[in-house]
Design a protein around this motif. Structure first.
Motif, mmCIF file in Angstrom:
data_model
loop_
_atom_site.group_PDB
_atom_site.id
_atom_site.type_symbol
_atom_site.label_atom_id
_atom_site.label_comp_id
_atom_site.label_asym_id
_atom_site.label_seq_id
_atom_site.Cartn_x
_atom_site.Cartn_y
_atom_site.Cartn_z
ATOM 1 N N UNK A 120 4.391 -7.555 -14.315
ATOM 2 C CA UNK A 120 5.771 -7.199 -14.631
ATOM 3 C C UNK A 120 6.660 -7.028 -13.404
ATOM 4 N N UNK A 121 6.057 -6.669 -12.280
ATOM 5 C CA UNK A 121 6.857 -6.413 -11.087
ATOM 6 C C UNK A 121 5.963 -6.451 -9.854
ATOM 7 N N UNK A 122 6.601 -6.416 -8.691
ATOM 8 C CA UNK A 122 5.883 -6.338 -7.418
ATOM 9 C C UNK A 122 6.152 -4.959 -6.828
ATOM 10 N N UNK A 123 5.163 -4.050 -6.866
ATOM 11 C CA UNK A 123 5.391 -2.691 -6.364
ATOM 12 C C UNK A 123 5.388 -2.620 -4.842
ATOM 13 N N UNK A 124 6.309 -1.827 -4.303
ATOM 14 C CA UNK A 124 6.412 -1.626 -2.859
ATOM 15 C C UNK A 124 6.510 -0.125 -2.603
ATOM 16 N N UNK A 125 5.423 0.471 -2.091
ATOM 17 C CA UNK A 125 5.405 1.902 -1.798
ATOM 18 C C UNK A 125 5.838 2.133 -0.358
ATOM 19 N N UNK A 126 6.634 3.182 -0.155
ATOM 20 C CA UNK A 126 7.109 3.507 1.187
ATOM 21 C C UNK A 126 6.350 4.723 1.700
ATOM 22 N N UNK A 127 5.353 4.476 2.545
ATOM 23 C CA UNK A 127 4.492 5.535 3.082
ATOM 24 C C UNK A 127 3.725 4.959 4.275
ATOM 25 N N UNK A 128 2.418 4.882 4.154
ATOM 26 C CA UNK A 128 1.579 4.203 5.145
ATOM 27 C C UNK A 128 0.237 3.882 4.502
ATOM 28 N N UNK A 129 -0.395 2.845 5.007
ATOM 29 C CA UNK A 129 -1.705 2.439 4.473
ATOM 30 C C UNK A 129 -2.724 3.558 4.640
ATOM 31 N N UNK A 130 -2.662 4.250 5.770
ATOM 32 C CA UNK A 130 -3.630 5.327 6.026
ATOM 33 C C UNK A 130 -3.423 6.491 5.060
ATOM 34 N N UNK A 131 -2.172 6.809 4.769
ATOM 35 C CA UNK A 131 -1.900 7.884 3.805
ATOM 36 C C UNK A 131 -2.385 7.508 2.414
ATOM 37 N N UNK A 132 -2.192 6.245 2.038
ATOM 38 C CA UNK A 132 -2.667 5.803 0.733
ATOM 39 C C UNK A 132 -4.191 5.803 0.670
ATOM 40 N N UNK A 133 -4.826 5.467 1.782
ATOM 41 C CA UNK A 133 -6.295 5.512 1.831
ATOM 42 C C UNK A 133 -6.786 6.940 1.627
ATOM 43 N N UNK A 134 -6.110 7.887 2.268
ATOM 44 C CA UNK A 134 -6.501 9.295 2.130
ATOM 45 C C UNK A 134 -6.326 9.760 0.682
ATOM 46 N N UNK A 135 -5.230 9.372 0.054
ATOM 47 C CA UNK A 135 -4.991 9.741 -1.345
ATOM 48 C C UNK A 135 -6.028 9.092 -2.253
ATOM 49 N N UNK A 136 -6.236 7.817 -2.056
ATOM 50 C CA UNK A 136 -7.176 7.058 -2.888
ATOM 51 C C UNK A 136 -8.575 7.664 -2.813
ATOM 52 N N UNK A 137 -9.026 7.979 -1.611
ATOM 53 C CA UNK A 137 -10.368 8.526 -1.433
ATOM 54 C C UNK A 137 -10.486 9.930 -2.021
ATOM 55 N N UNK A 138 -9.457 10.739 -1.821
ATOM 56 C CA UNK A 138 -9.499 12.112 -2.334
ATOM 57 C C UNK A 138 -9.507 12.135 -3.863
ATOM 58 N N UNK A 139 -8.850 11.154 -4.470
ATOM 59 C CA UNK A 139 -8.711 11.128 -5.929
ATOM 60 C C UNK A 139 -9.732 10.235 -6.615
ATOM 61 N N UNK A 140 -10.493 9.466 -5.814
ATOM 62 C CA UNK A 140 -11.500 8.579 -6.391
ATOM 63 C C UNK A 140 -10.920 7.441 -7.193
ATOM 64 N N UNK A 141 -9.803 6.886 -6.725
ATOM 65 C CA UNK A 141 -9.133 5.802 -7.456
ATOM 66 C C UNK A 141 -9.627 4.434 -6.991
#
Length: 361
Positions: free
Chosen positions: A46-67
C-alpha cells in the motif's frame, strides 16, 4: 475497521505513496506500533514507509521487543526503496532506552525525528506523515515550545489547522483544543466558529469525498445554555453564527446538548461534529472508537495523521502494544492523500472524471 478503497489501478497510475513516520518518544510504544504495522509485509503493497530515526535505534527496539522485521538504512528520504521498511539515519549515536520513563533525552530524540520528518514533508520528499506519540512535557526545549504536534505543524505548514478525530462513521473536530476550560467560552467567537466550520467543510469535501457535508455543533454550556439560563454564549454567539452559516448555504446545525448527543446516536445523522472544547469531543470519540480512531490534522496543505493514543509508558518495552490505531492512521493518510489528489484534479477539470470512464469502454 475503517473502510478504505486503495485500488491497484490507482497505485499503478500514481505510484506508491511515500509514507513518512516520526518515531515519537523512544521510551514509549511509538517504534513498537510502527514496526508491528509493517511486520506484516502485505502493508508494503500500500505504501513505502520511511522512518526518521537511525538503523541502530531500530535494531535496539527490534531486539528488545523480539520483532521479526528487516529494514533498509538510507541517508535521505528520496533514497527510499519500494517494498522495504526504510530508515533515514538522522543520528549516529545509540540513545539509551529506558522504556516506561519520561526522560529529557527521550523528548529530544522525538523532536529530532519530528523536525526531520516535517522538513521532508515540506520538501516533498515524502507524501504524507504519520506521527508516533510524544510526551508533551519532555519535548519542551529552547527551540521547541509547543503543546503538541498540531501546533508545531500549524507553524511549519500552510493552512488553518484543525484537530480532527476520525473513524468510520464518526468525525469530531474541535472549536478549541488545548485551551483551559476556564478560557473556552471567551475563546469561542463568531470568527473562530466560521473558520473552523470552513476548515471542516473543505476537509469533508476534499479529504473524504463528501459532496454536501452536514455538520453538527455542540453547545458550550450544559443543555446548550437552556435558553440563556445556564450561560448566554450559546444564545448570543453560537446560534446567530449558525444561522448566518445556514443563510450562506451551509448545512450546519445546532447547538446540540452534548450530554445526550452521542449516547442517543444523533451523531450518525451528520458527517462531522464540532465540539466546543477538547474533552467534550474526545471523551465520547475515544469511548466509541478507542483503538480504531485516528487523529488527523485537517486544513493543512500536507496530510498528517496519528494514532489516538499516547506514549503508553505503562506497557512500553513489553511487546504488549496494540498497533491497530497506528495501522488505521497509515490507511487514513493514504486514503486522504488519494482523495485530495482526485479532488484537485476534478475541480481543475470537472470533465476529466467522465472522460476517464468513457475511455474504459
Amino acid at each position: 475497521m475503517q473502510k478504505y478503497y486503495i485500488t491497484i489501478d490507482w497505485m499503478e497510475e500514481k505510484g506508491k505513496i511515500r509514507l513518512g513516520i516520526s518515531v515519537g518518544d523512544l521510551n514509549g510504544i511509538g517504534c513498537e506500533v510502527a514496526l508491528k504495522t509493517f511486520e506484516d509485509s502485505r502493508m508494503l503493497d500500500f505504501c513505502t514507509p520511511v522512518l526518521f530515526a537511525s538503523s541502530k535505534s531500530m535494531a535496539a527496539q527490534k531486539n528488545a521487543l523480539g520483532l521479526n522485521v528487516t529494514y533498509h538504512g538510507i541517508q535521505k528520504a528520496t533514497e527510499a526503496v519500494d517494498g522495504k521498511i526504510n530508515v533515514v539515519n538522522i543520528w549516529k549515536e545509540v540513545p539509551e532506552l529506558e522504556f516506561g520513563k519520561s526522560t529529557k533525552e527521550g523528548g529530544a530524540y522525538a523532536i529530532r525525528s519530528l523536525k526531520a520528518a516535517v522538513k521532508a514533508l515540506r520538501d516533498n520528499e515524502i507524501d504524507v506523515l504519520v506521527t508516533a506519540p510524544i510526551n508533551k512535557n519532555n519535548i519542551q526545549a529552547e527551540d521547541f515550545k509547543f503543546p503538541g504536534h498540531t501546533d508545531y505543524l500549524a507553524k511549519e505548514l500552510e493552512g488553518e489547522s484543525l484537530m480532527f478525530m476520525i473513524t468510520d462513521g464518526l468525525k469530531v473536530g474541535l472549536l478549541t483544543d488545548h485551551v483551559a476550560v476556564k478560557d473556552v467560552a471567551q475563546a469561542i467567537t463568531p470568527q473562530l466558529i466560521r473558520k473552523k466550520v470552513r476548515t471542516v467543510m473543505n476537509s469533508l469535501k476534499a479529504d473524504f469525498a463528501i459532496r454536501k457535508p452536514k455538520i453538527a455543533i455542540l453547545g458550550i454550556n450544559p443543555h446548550s445554555g437552556d435558553n440563556g439560563l445556564i450561560g448566554k454564549e450559546d444564545e448570543e454567539v453560537l446560534k446567530p453564527t449558525i444561522k448566518l452559516l445556514n443563510d450562506e448555504g451551509n448545512l450546519v446545525f445546532g447547538p446540540y446538548s452534548a450530554d445526550s448527543f452521542f449516547g442517543s446516536g444523533s451523531y450518525t445523522d451528520f458527517d462531522a461534529v464540532l465540539a466546543a472544547y477538547h474533552d467534550q469531543g474526545l471523551i465520547p470519540f475515544k469511548t466509541l472508537s478507542f483503538g480504531k480512531g485516528v487523529n488527523f490534522t485537517a486544513g493543512l496543505n500536507k496530510v498528517r495523521t496519528s494514532p489516538d493514543h499516547g506514549t503508553a509508558y505503562e506497557i512500553a518495552g513489553q511487546g504488549k502494544a496494540d498497533h491497530s490505531s497506528f495501522k488505521e492512521a497509515v490507511f487514513a493518510a493514504i486514503n486522504i492523500f488519494r482523495n485530495r489528489q482526485e479532488y484537485e484534479e476534478l475541480t481543475a477539470n470537472p470533465l476529466r472524471k467522465y472522460k476517464k470512464k468513457a475511455e474504459r469502454f
